[in-house]
Scaffold this active site. Structure first.
Site, mmCIF file in Angstrom:
data_model
loop_
_atom_site.group_PDB
_atom_site.id
_atom_site.type_symbol
_atom_site.label_atom_id
_atom_site.label_comp_id
_atom_site.label_asym_id
_atom_site.label_seq_id
_atom_site.Cartn_x
_atom_site.Cartn_y
_atom_site.Cartn_z
ATOM 1 C CB CYS A 195 38.382 56.503 100.161
ATOM 2 S SG CYS A 195 37.233 56.362 101.615
ATOM 3 C CG HIS A 214 36.498 54.646 97.131
ATOM 4 N ND1 HIS A 214 36.744 53.543 97.882
ATOM 5 C CD2 HIS A 214 35.833 55.725 97.878
ATOM 6 C CE1 HIS A 214 36.176 54.004 99.156
ATOM 7 N NE2 HIS A 214 35.725 54.897 99.055
ATOM 8 C CG ASN A 271 33.494 53.654 101.651
ATOM 9 O OD1 ASN A 271 34.513 53.008 101.537
ATOM 10 N ND2 ASN A 271 33.273 54.888 101.581
#
Ligand code: COA
Length: 339
Positions: free
Chosen positions: A116, A266, A296
Site C-alpha cells: 500500500c 491510502h 482498497n
C-alpha cells in the site's frame, strides 16, 4: 531568485476494470452482509477483472491515460516503475511486462514491492533520480489484481471484502522551480518501515521462507496462499502512522496543517481515513476518498484518488496536497507536493 531542479507530476490517469462487484454479490460466496461491510469499512462496491486480465494490463491502461494527460510520448520516458503486491508472475518483475506492452525496449523497468506504500515509495525513487539530474521523465504506475487471489469463502471474509482491482499512474518530470510557494513540484517524501510486523498483513505461500520446498503443501492446506491479516493491529498502526507521516512532512517543510488544501490517505478503510483525519484535527471535506467505489486498491489507491479528484474538479493546479500511506511491512510514508 535561485532555481532548482524539482520533480513535478505532469499527468495522471487511472483505470478500473468494468465489472462492478457489490457487497450483495459477496454474500453469494461468504457469510457477510452489505450492512457489515458498509459499517466497518465504508465500501459499497469494488471492481474485479475478467480472467484474461492481468496487473500489467491494468497498469498499461492507466499509463496510457497518464501519458496522454501529460502530453508525453512513451519513447521519451527515461524510466518506468510499477508498484504492486499482485505481480503478473513471480519473476521477472511486472514492470518488465508493462514495459513490453508499452513497446519501450531499453527503458529501465523497476518493480516496487512496498504494497500500500508502493506508490509513494516509487515517487521517492523518481524524485531522487530527477533531483540528481539523472532522469527527466519517469512513469509510475500502481496496479493491482486482487480478485484472482482472494479467498472467497467465510474463512477469508475479513480480507476478501476489502480489496478491489485497479490502476493509477502518473508522469513525473523534471522542472526548474524558482518560486516554490507557487510552482507545482514535489516538496518531499518520507519513508518508513518496521519489519517486525511483517506477518501482521502478509501472503506467505509459495515462498522461499518455508522450511522445505517453495511450493509447500502444508502452507496451501492452511490457506497461506491467501492474504492473512490481523485487522485490529493494522487498523491501529495505520491511523497512527498516517497521521504522524503527515506531520513529519509538514514539519520538514515548515508548512502549517491549515495550509494543506487536500489530503489523500491510502484507501484502506473509510474508518481509518476518518480516524486519521480526526487525530490530525482536519475537516473531513479536505480528505479525498474513493474507498466507497473501489475498495482498497493497494498501490493504486493514491494515484486513482489523484485522478478522480482531478476529474471531479476538486484537485486544482497550485493546490498544496499531502498524501500518506500505510501498509504491509509494516511500511508507511508521506508525499507533500504542490499540484
Ligand atoms: N462479514 C461479516 N462478519 C465479519 C467479516 C465480514 N466480511 N469479517 C469479519 N467478520 C466478523 C469476525 O469474524 C468477528 O466475528 P466474531 O465477533 O464472531 O469473532 C466480527 O466480525 C468482528 O470482527 P473484528 O475483526 O473485530 O471486526 P473489526 O471491527 O476489527 O473490523 C476490519 C474488521 C477488517 C474491517 C478492521 O479490523 C479493519 O479495517 N482493519 C484494517 C484492515 C485494513 O485496512 N487492511 C489493509 C491495510 S492496507
Amino acid at each position: 531568485m535561485d532555481s532548482a531542479i524539482r520533480s513535478r507530476i505532469t499527468g495522471v490517469g487511472s483505470y478500473v476494470p468494468p465489472r462492478v462487484v457489490t457487497n450483495q454479490e459477496l454474500t453469494e460466496y461468504m457469510d457477510t452482509s452489505d450492512e457489515w461491510i458498509v459499517e466497518r469499512t465504508g465500501i459499497h462496491t469494488r471492481h474485479w477483472v475478467d480472467p484474461e486480465t492481468s496487473t500489467s494490463d491494468l497498469a498499461l491502461e492507466a499509463a496510457q491515460r497518464a501519458l496522454a494527460a501529460a502530453g508525453v510520448d512513451g519513447p521519451d520516458l527515461d524510466m518506468i516503475m510499477l508498484a504492486t503486491l499482485s505481480p503478473d508472475h513471480q519473476f521477472p518483475g511486472t514492470a518488465c511486462f508493462l514495459q513490453a506492452k508499452m513497446a519501450l525496449p531499453g527503458v529501465p523497468a523497476l518493480d516496487v514491492r512496498q504494497q500500500c506504500s508502493g506508490f509513494i515509495y516509487a515517487m521517492a525513487i523518481a524524485d531522487q533520480f530527477i533531483r540528481a539530474g539523472t532522469y527527466q521523465k519517469v512513469l509510475i504506475a500502481g496496479a493491482e489484481v486482487h480478485s484472482k487471489g482472494l479467498e472467497l469463502s467465510t474463512r477469508g471474509r475479513d480480507v476478501s471484502v476489502l480489496f478491489g482491482d485497479g490502476a493509477g499512474a502518473v508522469v513525473v518530470e523534471a522542472a526548474q522551480v524558482t518560486d516554490p510557494e507557487r510552482e507545482p513540484h514535489v516538496f518531499s517524501t518520507h519513508l518508513h518501515a518496521d519489519g517486525t510486523f511483517a506477518k501482521e498483513l502478509w501472503l506467505g505461500a509459495p515462498g522461499m521462507g518455508y522450511v522445505g520446498p517453495y511450493v509447500n503443501e502444508g502452507a496451501f492446506e492452511r490457506g497461506e496462499q491467501y492474504p492473512q491479516m490481523n485487522g485490529r493491529t493494522v487498523f491501529v498502526h495505520a491511523v497512527k502512522h498516517m497521521a504522524e507521516s503527515v506531520m513529519e512532512a509538514l514539519d520538514a517543510n515548515g508548512v502549517e496543517l491549515e495550509d494543506v488544501e487536500l489530503f489523500f490517505f491510502h484507501q484502506a478503510n473509510q474508518r481509518i481515513s476518518e480516524a486519521a483525519a480526526h487525530r490530525l484535527g482536519i475537516p473531513g471535506d479536505k480528505v479525498f476518498n474513493t474507498i466507497d467505489r473501489f475498495g482498497n486498491t493497494t498501490a493504486a489507491s493514491i494515484p486513482i484518488g489523484l485522478d478522480c479528484a482531478v476529474q471531479a474538479g476538486k484537485l486544482q493546479p497550485g493546490m498544496l496536497v499531502a498524501c500518506a500511506a500505510f501498509g504491509s511491512g509494516f511500511t508507511w510514508c508521506s508525499l507533500l507536493l504542490r499540484w
